[in-house]
Write an enzyme that holds these catalytic residues in place. Structure first.
Site, PDB file in Angstrom:
ATOM      1  N   THR A  94       0.823  -1.212   0.000  1.00  0.00           N
ATOM      2  CA  THR A  94       0.000   0.000   0.000  1.00  0.00           C
ATOM      3  C   THR A  94       0.856   1.260   0.000  1.00  0.00           C
ATOM      4  O   THR A  94       0.680   2.153  -0.832  1.00  0.00           O
ATOM      5  CB  THR A  94      -0.930  -0.008   1.219  1.00  0.00           C
ATOM      6  OG1 THR A  94      -1.786  -1.152   1.152  1.00  0.00           O
ATOM      7  CG2 THR A  94      -1.787   1.251   1.248  1.00  0.00           C
TER       8      THR A  94
ATOM      9  N   GLU B 155       9.261  10.405   8.984  1.00  0.00           N
ATOM     10  CA  GLU B 155       8.072  11.201   9.300  1.00  0.00           C
ATOM     11  C   GLU B 155       6.801  10.374   9.243  1.00  0.00           C
ATOM     12  O   GLU B 155       5.889  10.543  10.059  1.00  0.00           O
ATOM     13  CB  GLU B 155       7.965  12.387   8.328  1.00  0.00           C
ATOM     14  CG  GLU B 155       6.762  13.283   8.559  1.00  0.00           C
ATOM     15  CD  GLU B 155       6.810  14.020   9.884  1.00  0.00           C
ATOM     16  OE1 GLU B 155       5.833  13.902  10.659  1.00  0.00           O
ATOM     17  OE2 GLU B 155       7.814  14.708  10.147  1.00  0.00           O
TER      18      GLU B 155
ATOM     19  N   GLY C 134     -12.035  -2.086   5.070  1.00  0.00           N
ATOM     20  CA  GLY C 134     -10.610  -2.024   4.798  1.00  0.00           C
ATOM     21  C   GLY C 134      -9.813  -1.212   5.801  1.00  0.00           C
ATOM     22  O   GLY C 134      -8.635  -0.923   5.575  1.00  0.00           O
TER      23      GLY C 134
ATOM     24  N   ASP D 126       0.260  -1.014  17.998  1.00  0.00           N
ATOM     25  CA  ASP D 126       0.583   0.008  17.009  1.00  0.00           C
ATOM     26  C   ASP D 126       0.741   1.367  17.692  1.00  0.00           C
ATOM     27  O   ASP D 126       1.711   2.095  17.441  1.00  0.00           O
ATOM     28  CB  ASP D 126      -0.519   0.058  15.944  1.00  0.00           C
ATOM     29  CG  ASP D 126      -0.279   1.129  14.900  1.00  0.00           C
ATOM     30  OD1 ASP D 126       0.572   0.924  14.017  1.00  0.00           O
ATOM     31  OD2 ASP D 126      -0.943   2.190  14.971  1.00  0.00           O
TER      32      ASP D 126
ATOM     33  N   LYS E   5       4.209   3.962  18.253  1.00  0.00           N
ATOM     34  CA  LYS E   5       4.206   5.380  17.885  1.00  0.00           C
ATOM     35  C   LYS E   5       4.523   6.276  19.072  1.00  0.00           C
ATOM     36  O   LYS E   5       5.253   7.265  18.936  1.00  0.00           O
ATOM     37  CB  LYS E   5       2.853   5.739  17.267  1.00  0.00           C
ATOM     38  CG  LYS E   5       2.613   5.058  15.927  1.00  0.00           C
ATOM     39  CD  LYS E   5       1.205   5.295  15.418  1.00  0.00           C
ATOM     40  CE  LYS E   5       0.973   4.585  14.090  1.00  0.00           C
ATOM     41  NZ  LYS E   5      -0.429   4.711  13.614  1.00  0.00           N
TER      42      LYS E   5
ATOM     43  N   GLY F 164      -3.383   5.244   5.328  1.00  0.00           N
ATOM     44  CA  GLY F 164      -3.878   5.331   3.961  1.00  0.00           C
ATOM     45  C   GLY F 164      -2.740   5.459   2.971  1.00  0.00           C
ATOM     46  O   GLY F 164      -1.653   5.957   3.294  1.00  0.00           O
TER      47      GLY F 164
END
Length: 403
Positions: free
Chosen positions: A11, A124, A182, A196, A200, A298
């Site tokens: 992706t 980034e 999705g 996750d 971060k 995304g």
């Protein structure tokens, strides 16, 4: 000309190729030179891809090509990606990554290697996807002593909680909807169990406070235990449930970092962040509170952040750009159990028993609650104190409250 190689054509990797192509002229103007896609590394074949002539399946082709200036790592994980990143840096090539697991676990080592080799290592896109946050945090807020970084760091969990709040879906129903749309993987554990967000907040903590914080040091709680009952009780007193990652600067140079659900007051800007959007807030001693908001994942939003790093390096590949932080050690990490909060508690029992155990409480109510169920907000206390007070109660939920 600056030549780029992309590792991984999933992706994000395919998005980077698309952005480099569709914005080629603009990128050339901003970088000051042509930025060309030379290689794409993937074990799969893409015979119908417009980039089919760029594909290779042996990393050594990229590693040994002196014309490759920047390697974009979008493989994910911390095994193959770590090996390729080390090899690229050792070969004198700058690396741009979107890989939060790699940076959270091996960032200090890789930054040291980049410095030794005189190249750049930027990431980034590893936090917040397309939201510009790492560069503003380290550059625009460089004149501040930061005391806290916090935020909604995972779009999947935020979508699930939003659908529970807005549509009255159960956790299981909201997760299935997220998967159908999705937004969630077939195996959603990294998202819904908080891993996750943990990775971060580790990166944010390292940048904000200057020491590496490893994921293993960060207590992490996901949203799998959140029920519609909790959502309804929170709503009844003007709160929304959000999964937050927080990192705070403590006395003596210590850092407290954790991930957990919170009841967030409707007056707090984080309460209004819904669906798949993310938001990262920081508190500085000069600027006060600031917040960065946008799509945290995304294809094109994340690729946007990756290409931003590529352009930054391409402006002058001989002038290395990278963040720096010191090594971390477990002694610098303070447990969140010592922080004080008001708490939301749901339990089986009576309100009199709750008052007897906890002291002053604010009772909560919701329609259709079982007669045996009580819910309330406590006064401010640590988790250690709360656990001691609730030891004799049948507790169903206990969630921190953030004003």
């Amino acid at each position: 000309m600056v030549n780029v190689a992309i590792l991984g054509f999933g992706t994000v990797g395919s998005g980077v190729a698309d952005v480099l192509t569709m914005n080629r002229d603009l990128i050339r103007q901003r970088a000051g030179s042509e930025v060309a896609l030379k290689y794409i590394l993937d074990v799969r074949q893409f015979p119908d891809s417009p980039y089919k002539d760029c594909f290779v399946n042996d990393f050594s082709t990229i590693e040994n090509d002196p014309e490759v200036d920047i390697v974009v790592e979008t493989i994910g994980g911390a095994t193959v990606a770590l090996d390729f990143t080390r090899r690229a840096l050792n070969a004198g090539k700058s690396v741009v990554s979107s890989n939060k697991e790699l940076v959270a676990t091996h960032g200090y080592e890789l930054l040291q290697l980049a410095a030794e080799k005189g190249v750049s290592y930027l990431f980034e896109a590893s936090v917040g996807g397309g939201i510009p946050v790492l560069r503003p945090l380290t550059n625009c807020l460089a004149g501040n002593e930061l005391s806290e970084v916090r935020g909604i760091l995972n779009g999947t969990t935020n979508y699930i909680l939003t659908r529970m709040i807005r549509a009255g879906l159960s956790f299981e129903q909201a997760l299935k909807e997220a998967q159908d749309n999705g937004y969630a993987e077939r195996d959603p554990s990294a998202d819904i169990e908080g891993h996750d967000a943990c990775r971060k907040i580790c990166i944010l903590a390292a940048l904000a406070f200057g020491r590496h914080v490893y994921p293993d040091w960060v207590p992490t709680q996901g949203i799998t235990a959140i029920t519609l009952a909790d959502v309804d009780y929170a709503n009844s007193c003007g709160y929304k449930i959000k999964l937050l990652g927080r990192a705070l600067k403590m006395d003596g140079g210590k850092v407290c970092a954790y991930v957990a659900p919170h009841l967030v007051s409707s007056d707090n800007p984080l309460a209004g962040v819904e669906d798949v959007f993310n938001a990262i807030a920081a508190t500085g001693n000069a600027v006060g509170d600031v917040m960065f908001y946008g799509r945290g994942a995304g294809k094109l939003p994340t690729a946007s952040a990756v290409v931003g790093d590529v352009v930054d390096i391409a402006k002058d590949v001989t002038a290395p750009k990278r963040n720096q932080w010191a090594a971390g050690d477990a002694d610098m990490v303070q447990s969140p159990d010592r922080l004080t909060f008001r708490w939301y508690v749901r339990a089986n029992g009576t309100m009199d028993a709750a008052r007897s155990a906890v002291g002053d409480i604010t009772p909560l109510a919701r329609g259709g609650a079982p007669a045996s169920e009580v819910a309330f907000l406590t006064e401010t206390m640590t988790q250690e104190d709360l656990n001691r007070k609730l030891a004799g109660m049948d507790v169903l939920s206990a969630i921190r409250v953030l004003g």
